[in-house]
Scaffold this active site. Structure first.
Site: not given
Ligand code: BDR
Ligand code: CA
Length: 309
Positions: A238
């Site tokens: 992500h």
């Molecule tokens: C987001 O949530 C966190 O767990 C990750 O670092 C990312 O920023 C993904 O949904």
């Protein structure tokens, strides 16, 4: 000219990769890092940020931010995906420098004043610090060039069926930020769930034998458990994807839409309500990323991580 950025983050395995990528990129000038409680608590994410910057061989301001949302309880589910220490239970070395004495909100405001109209915020954690800064400094929104944000989804969520983690963790902050009039590029799950790194691609990174790619692979072991459990054919990167788009915007295609945040819903709290078809008639306030070039993203990720000696 390099894009001047602050990374607001909650490292976090994927945040860690994004930090390494940003520091390696010749297209970005990382003015500093601000931390926010998210994947794990504020002490841990701040220490992780310091260690990661140290490992990368840099010394830039790392400023501590909010220990949790102001209006609701802190969401603590992140350790399930990122490990208790936030970085896949990999033991990072002691940081080689101390955290900055400025708070995240003060640092963001100071840099926005110094680089008025140039500063961009790469926001890859809950939006608490950004909302706090906007609340404390009423002129700030006009000074910031834009937000490059990992969060939300036009489609389904990952922490509830409706909501993505960064927005769910502090929907009131997200609502304040989305209403502030700052240009926002939203890299939500619509693209980041498809920004997958495969087992073979991880093996290729490990095979380089280089320190930083190998640390990233070690951290990703824990992260893989979650993505296997939900049946993905790789690990969704992500935050690295949002960061990659700050380096090369041609990796993605946007649609400008109006986006509101659901702060109340019993089933849908934290949902980014994306008006894809323009049915509300409201003016677009966000560029929502909807299509991506996965192969070129992985190539960029690999080039940046492997550029460290
Ligand atoms: C987001 O949530 C966190 O767990 C990750 O670092 C990312 O920023 C993904 O949904
Ligand atoms: Ca994150």
């Amino acid at each position: 000219m390099k894009r001047k950025i602050i990374i607001d983050c909650d490292p976090g395995i994927d945040d860690a990769l994004a930090i390494f990528m940003a520091l390696a990129s010749k297209k970005l000038e990382v003015l500093g890092i601000t931390t926010v409680a998210g994947n794990v608590g504020i002490d841990t994410v701040t220490r992780n940020a310091l260690s990661l910057v140290s490992i990368a061989g840099f010394q830039i301001p790392v400023c501590r931010g909010a220990a949790g949302p102001f209006l609701i309880k802190r969401e603590t589910g992140g350790a399930r995906i990122h490990g208790e220490n936030g970085v896949g239970d990999v033991l990072l070395p002691q940081p080689s420098f101390d955290e900055d004495s400025r708070s995240a909100a003060d640092f963001i405001n100071e840099m926005a004043g110094k680089y008025e109209g140039e500063l961009e915020l790469v926001v890859i954690g809950p939006l608490t610090n950004i909302a706090a800064a906007l609340g404390r400094y009423p002129d700030l929104s006009k000074k910031i060039k834009g937000l490059i944000m990992m969060g939300g989804a036009a489609g389904f969520g990952n922490v509830t069926p409706a909501a993505e983690f960064n927005i769910y963790a502090d929907p009131h902050a997200a609502a304040a930020v989305f209403q502030a009039g700052i240009p926002i590029d939203m890299y939500g799950l619509d693209v980041t769930n498809r920004a997958l790194i495969t087992g073979d691609e991880i093996a290729a990174l490990r095979a380089t034998g280089k320190a930083i790619p190998v640390i990233c692979c070690d951290m990703m072991k824990t992260y893989a458990d979650f993505y296997e459990s939900v049946g993905f054919s790789g690990l969704a990167l992500h935050d690295p994807f949002a960061l990659a788009c700050a380096v090369d915007e041609t990796l993605v295609r946007f649609k400008s839409c109006h986006v509101d945040i659901e702060t109340q819903g019993t089933l849908t709290r934290g949902k980014t309500v994306v008006d894809i078809l323009g049915v509300t008639g409201k003016k677009p306030n966000v560029r929502v990323a909807l299509e991506l070039d996965r192969e070129r993203f992985i190539q960029l990720l690999s080039n940046l991580l492997c550029s460290y000696e």
